[in-house]
Design a protein around this motif. Structure first.
Motif, PDB file in Angstrom:
ATOM      1  N   ASN A 145       7.197  55.957  12.852  1.00  0.00           N
ATOM      2  CA  ASN A 145       8.300  56.683  12.216  1.00  0.00           C
ATOM      3  C   ASN A 145       9.347  57.080  13.252  1.00  0.00           C
ATOM      4  N   GLN A 146      10.580  57.312  12.773  1.00  0.00           N
ATOM      5  CA  GLN A 146      11.607  57.813  13.685  1.00  0.00           C
ATOM      6  C   GLN A 146      11.301  59.238  14.129  1.00  0.00           C
ATOM      7  N   LEU A 147      10.810  60.061  13.203  1.00  0.00           N
ATOM      8  CA  LEU A 147      10.375  61.417  13.548  1.00  0.00           C
ATOM      9  C   LEU A 147       8.872  61.499  13.323  1.00  0.00           C
ATOM     10  N   VAL A 148       8.151  61.666  14.432  1.00  0.00           N
ATOM     11  CA  VAL A 148       6.691  61.739  14.374  1.00  0.00           C
ATOM     12  C   VAL A 148       6.279  63.208  14.470  1.00  0.00           C
ATOM     13  N   ILE A 149       5.559  63.687  13.454  1.00  0.00           N
ATOM     14  CA  ILE A 149       5.061  65.069  13.424  1.00  0.00           C
ATOM     15  C   ILE A 149       3.535  65.015  13.414  1.00  0.00           C
ATOM     16  N   ASN A 150       2.941  65.427  14.514  1.00  0.00           N
ATOM     17  CA  ASN A 150       1.480  65.409  14.630  1.00  0.00           C
ATOM     18  C   ASN A 150       0.900  66.700  14.047  1.00  0.00           C
ATOM     19  N   ASP A 151       0.652  66.674  12.751  1.00  0.00           N
ATOM     20  CA  ASP A 151       0.081  67.833  12.074  1.00  0.00           C
ATOM     21  C   ASP A 151      -0.758  67.325  10.901  1.00  0.00           C
ATOM     22  N   PRO A 152      -1.937  67.898  10.667  1.00  0.00           N
ATOM     23  CA  PRO A 152      -2.799  67.423   9.572  1.00  0.00           C
ATOM     24  C   PRO A 152      -2.188  67.583   8.188  1.00  0.00           C
ATOM     25  N   SER A 153      -1.185  68.451   8.043  1.00  0.00           N
ATOM     26  CA  SER A 153      -0.564  68.643   6.729  1.00  0.00           C
ATOM     27  C   SER A 153       0.499  67.584   6.428  1.00  0.00           C
ATOM     28  N   VAL A 154       0.792  66.734   7.414  1.00  0.00           N
ATOM     29  CA  VAL A 154       1.845  65.711   7.262  1.00  0.00           C
ATOM     30  C   VAL A 154       1.198  64.346   7.090  1.00  0.00           C
ATOM     31  N   ASP A 155       1.609  63.617   6.035  1.00  0.00           N
ATOM     32  CA  ASP A 155       1.082  62.276   5.777  1.00  0.00           C
ATOM     33  C   ASP A 155       1.601  61.282   6.811  1.00  0.00           C
ATOM     34  N   ALA A 196       0.958  64.248  -0.063  1.00  0.00           N
ATOM     35  CA  ALA A 196      -0.069  65.129  -0.645  1.00  0.00           C
ATOM     36  C   ALA A 196       0.416  66.572  -0.743  1.00  0.00           C
ATOM     37  N   GLN A 197       1.089  67.056   0.314  1.00  0.00           N
ATOM     38  CA  GLN A 197       1.510  68.452   0.319  1.00  0.00           C
ATOM     39  C   GLN A 197       3.003  68.631   0.077  1.00  0.00           C
ATOM     40  N   GLY A 198       3.690  67.557  -0.216  1.00  0.00           N
ATOM     41  CA  GLY A 198       5.049  67.645  -0.713  1.00  0.00           C
ATOM     42  C   GLY A 198       6.141  67.873   0.310  1.00  0.00           C
ATOM     43  N   CYS A 199       7.395  67.758  -0.205  1.00  0.00           N
ATOM     44  CA  CYS A 199       8.612  68.035   0.561  1.00  0.00           C
ATOM     45  C   CYS A 199       9.352  69.178  -0.126  1.00  0.00           C
ATOM     46  N   ILE A 243      12.919  71.833   0.016  1.00  0.00           N
ATOM     47  CA  ILE A 243      14.230  72.222   0.532  1.00  0.00           C
ATOM     48  C   ILE A 243      14.481  73.652   0.087  1.00  0.00           C
ATOM     49  N   ASN A 244      14.613  74.518   1.068  1.00  0.00           N
ATOM     50  CA  ASN A 244      14.827  75.956   0.809  1.00  0.00           C
ATOM     51  C   ASN A 244      13.758  76.531  -0.130  1.00  0.00           C
ATOM     52  N   GLY A 245      12.502  76.105   0.104  1.00  0.00           N
ATOM     53  CA  GLY A 245      11.372  76.637  -0.665  1.00  0.00           C
ATOM     54  C   GLY A 245      11.120  75.970  -1.992  1.00  0.00           C
ATOM     55  N   GLN A 246      11.971  75.031  -2.392  1.00  0.00           N
ATOM     56  CA  GLN A 246      11.807  74.365  -3.681  1.00  0.00           C
ATOM     57  C   GLN A 246      11.301  72.940  -3.465  1.00  0.00           C
ATOM     58  N   ARG A 247      10.191  72.595  -4.128  1.00  0.00           N
ATOM     59  CA  ARG A 247       9.641  71.258  -3.981  1.00  0.00           C
ATOM     60  C   ARG A 247      10.567  70.242  -4.641  1.00  0.00           C
ATOM     61  N   ILE A 248      10.792  69.147  -3.956  1.00  0.00           N
ATOM     62  CA  ILE A 248      11.735  68.140  -4.479  1.00  0.00           C
ATOM     63  C   ILE A 248      11.090  66.759  -4.437  1.00  0.00           C
ATOM     64  N   THR A 249      11.656  65.893  -5.269  1.00  0.00           N
ATOM     65  CA  THR A 249      11.312  64.473  -5.204  1.00  0.00           C
ATOM     66  C   THR A 249      12.389  63.719  -4.435  1.00  0.00           C
ATOM     67  N   LEU A 265      14.039  72.527   5.659  1.00  0.00           N
ATOM     68  CA  LEU A 265      13.171  71.480   5.128  1.00  0.00           C
ATOM     69  C   LEU A 265      11.727  71.806   5.504  1.00  0.00           C
ATOM     70  N   ARG A 266      10.813  71.507   4.587  1.00  0.00           N
ATOM     71  CA  ARG A 266       9.395  71.709   4.897  1.00  0.00           C
ATOM     72  C   ARG A 266       8.613  70.478   4.507  1.00  0.00           C
ATOM     73  N   PHE A 267       7.851  69.961   5.475  1.00  0.00           N
ATOM     74  CA  PHE A 267       6.954  68.829   5.260  1.00  0.00           C
ATOM     75  C   PHE A 267       5.541  69.339   5.503  1.00  0.00           C
ATOM     76  N   GLY A 268       4.760  69.494   4.448  1.00  0.00           N
ATOM     77  CA  GLY A 268       3.458  70.128   4.592  1.00  0.00           C
ATOM     78  C   GLY A 268       3.646  71.571   5.036  1.00  0.00           C
ATOM     79  N   ALA A 269       3.166  71.883   6.241  1.00  0.00           N
ATOM     80  CA  ALA A 269       3.313  73.243   6.770  1.00  0.00           C
ATOM     81  C   ALA A 269       4.414  73.341   7.822  1.00  0.00           C
ATOM     82  N   ILE A 270       5.135  72.262   8.078  1.00  0.00           N
ATOM     83  CA  ILE A 270       6.116  72.219   9.163  1.00  0.00           C
ATOM     84  C   ILE A 270       7.525  72.406   8.602  1.00  0.00           C
ATOM     85  N   GLU A 271       8.255  73.368   9.175  1.00  0.00           N
ATOM     86  CA  GLU A 271       9.615  73.660   8.732  1.00  0.00           C
ATOM     87  C   GLU A 271      10.633  73.249   9.799  1.00  0.00           C
TER      88      GLU A 271
END
Length: 278
Positions: free
Chosen positions: A29-39, A60-63, A65-71, A81-87
């Protein structure tokens, strides 16, 4: 172009400069986030009509924006932005530039010109050296067979980009010149093994940056000899037609008349002699 800043400062800030920007825990990936909550491939950011849109990749744990889950949703400067537990916080680079014209967080970019890495753009961040090589420990990993494990180092120093060869087997080339260490400019061409890249300076348009010319010296114009006014001298043998003087018509005619007159005179003398004899 957007800047993504990790809220907990766990990683360096990153820039979104490509039309398709992948986010996840996998190393491709262009942005690699090493965290178990990130797919492995968690989400994608893509450019659409001069806007940036975040799209969840059925994580699995969604994306969020400003606390609202989006598709799928447009992202704007100031969004969280939040990916799993990472903001991450979305920053506007234009406002950063207005605040401080000497802001060194604006990145240099390494844009692939090679068919081996089509469409790849790598960001060179100002806070640390970027290493190119074939091992996974490098910042830019290229699995080239003739690439050294740690091949080339790129480092931003002030407003300059320093390029340094790390003792590689096959060398580092800047504008087709082998270098040990050199300062690069916008539009310069970097080559390691068969992989070539354009170096794009901060605030320069990737699509308008072209390879800088590498002409060391301009060749002198060809000096042409002036035409001589002297007549040509033929280098032929004396017997050749080019050097043989041909008789003129008048010379030829006068010579013939002499022989005719001599013949007539001899004939007259012969007739007179014959009369006397008879």
């Amino acid at each position: 172009m957007l800047k993504l800043h990790f809220k907990d400062n766990r990683q360096s800030a990153c820039w979104v400069t490509e039309k398709l920007y992948c986010i996840g825990s996998s190393s491709d990936n262009q942005l690699v986030i090493n965290d178990p909550s990130v797919d492995s491939l968690h989400a994608k950011i893509f450019a659409e009509d001069e806007k940036y849109v975040l799209k969840d990749n059925n994580s699995a744990q969604g994306c969020f924006i400003n606390g609202q889950r989006i598709t799928q949703k447009e992202i704007l400067p100031g969004d969280i932005l939040r990916f799993g537990a990472i903001e991450l916080i979305v920053l506007d680079p234009r406002k950063l530039h207005e605040q401080d014209d000497s802001d060194q967080s604006v990145p240099w970019r390494l844009v692939s010109d090679s068919s081996w890495l089509p469409g790849k753009t790598f960001i060179i961040m100002p806070d640390r050296a970027v290493i190119i090589g074939r091992t996974d420990q490098c910042d830019i990993t290229i699995p080239g067979t003739h690439l050294s494990r740690r091949h080339t180092e790129l480092r931003i120093q002030g407003s300059k980009l320093l390029v340094k060869d790390l003792g590689s087997s096959n060398g580092t080339f800047l504008n087709d010149k082998s270098i040990s260490e050199a300062t690069a400019e916008n539009g310069d061409r970097l080559r390691v093994d068969v992989y070539t890249f354009r170096l794009v300076a901060p605030d320069m348009d990737v699509h308008k940056t072209r390879i800088r010319a590498t002409i060391e010296s301009i060749s002198k114009p060809v000096e042409r000899k002036q035409a001589s006014n002297e007549p040509k001298r033929w280098k032929t043998r004396p017997t050749s037609p080019g050097n043989r003087s041909e008789p003129t018509y008048e010379e030829s005619t006068s010579g013939n008349w002499k022989w005719v007159l001599l013949g007539v005179g001899l004939l007259v003398l012969a007739v007179i002699a014959a009369k006397f004899l008879w």
